[in-house]
Design a protein around this motif. Sequence first.
Motif, mmCIF file in Angstrom:
data_model
loop_
_atom_site.group_PDB
_atom_site.id
_atom_site.type_symbol
_atom_site.label_atom_id
_atom_site.label_comp_id
_atom_site.label_asym_id
_atom_site.label_seq_id
_atom_site.Cartn_x
_atom_site.Cartn_y
_atom_site.Cartn_z
ATOM 1 N N ARG A 7 0.864 -1.182 0.000
ATOM 2 C CA ARG A 7 0.000 0.000 0.000
ATOM 3 C C ARG A 7 0.898 1.228 0.000
ATOM 4 O O ARG A 7 1.863 1.297 0.753
ATOM 5 N N ARG A 67 -12.443 5.533 -12.747
ATOM 6 C CA ARG A 67 -13.789 5.362 -12.184
ATOM 7 C C ARG A 67 -14.359 6.675 -11.646
ATOM 8 O O ARG A 67 -15.523 6.970 -11.824
ATOM 9 N N ARG A 68 -13.532 7.423 -10.945
ATOM 10 C CA ARG A 68 -13.927 8.693 -10.338
ATOM 11 C C ARG A 68 -12.765 9.666 -10.495
ATOM 12 O O ARG A 68 -11.606 9.253 -10.565
ATOM 13 N N THR A 79 -3.156 0.337 -3.773
ATOM 14 C CA THR A 79 -2.787 -1.044 -3.475
ATOM 15 C C THR A 79 -2.201 -1.640 -4.748
ATOM 16 O O THR A 79 -2.831 -1.594 -5.804
ATOM 17 N N GLU A 95 -5.034 -0.757 -7.568
ATOM 18 C CA GLU A 95 -6.347 -0.292 -7.155
ATOM 19 C C GLU A 95 -6.125 1.003 -6.365
ATOM 20 O O GLU A 95 -5.405 1.006 -5.359
ATOM 21 N N ARG A 97 -7.822 4.121 -4.307
ATOM 22 C CA ARG A 97 -9.047 4.458 -3.572
ATOM 23 C C ARG A 97 -8.907 5.779 -2.826
ATOM 24 O O ARG A 97 -7.828 6.127 -2.365
ATOM 25 N N ASP A 100 -13.261 4.625 0.918
ATOM 26 C CA ASP A 100 -13.871 3.398 0.385
ATOM 27 C C ASP A 100 -14.198 3.509 -1.101
ATOM 28 O O ASP A 100 -14.602 2.523 -1.723
ATOM 29 N N GLU A 101 -14.050 4.700 -1.659
ATOM 30 C CA GLU A 101 -14.443 4.939 -3.049
ATOM 31 C C GLU A 101 -13.330 4.542 -4.026
ATOM 32 O O GLU A 101 -12.204 5.008 -3.922
ATOM 33 N N LEU A 102 -13.672 3.683 -4.981
ATOM 34 C CA LEU A 102 -12.721 3.265 -6.002
ATOM 35 C C LEU A 102 -12.546 4.381 -7.022
ATOM 36 O O LEU A 102 -13.508 4.817 -7.657
ATOM 37 N N THR A 105 -8.490 1.635 -11.436
ATOM 38 C CA THR A 105 -7.790 0.353 -11.410
ATOM 39 C C THR A 105 -6.852 0.323 -12.603
ATOM 40 O O THR A 105 -7.016 1.087 -13.559
#
Length: 136
Positions: A7, A67-68, A79, A95, A97, A100-102, A105
Amino acid sequence: MTVLESRSEVRVRYAETDAMGVAHHANYPVWFEVGRTDLMRQLGLPYTEVEARGYYLMLSGLSVEYRRAARYDDHLMLTTRVGQVRSRTLTFTYELRRGDELVATGETRHIATDKNYRPARLPGDVMEALTGGADG
């Protein structure tokens, strides 16, 4: 097989954003490199040592799924995991983040080469470290 991961914290810097304060898409591969470097160091395989032994892990492919939007001063957690490992190729998965929001990736694919950029088999101890002792 043992899941090998690390991480890495990423703080979106102002210089990494556009006029809207959104992180530019070109930063994600740079952040992935941070994660990959951290993971390799955690495995006892810093890139400097791998290169000193006569090997490069050249990038042969890269994918990112956004994604965002990441924004200026966001605190992100990356990660990084070792994916598939073969005698001459390997993949890393990522990944990213925000809590908690992805956010994104990704995956990078690499080919092991010698100093003359010819494909080369990775040494046994390097393979063992990358696979967590499992057969690669």
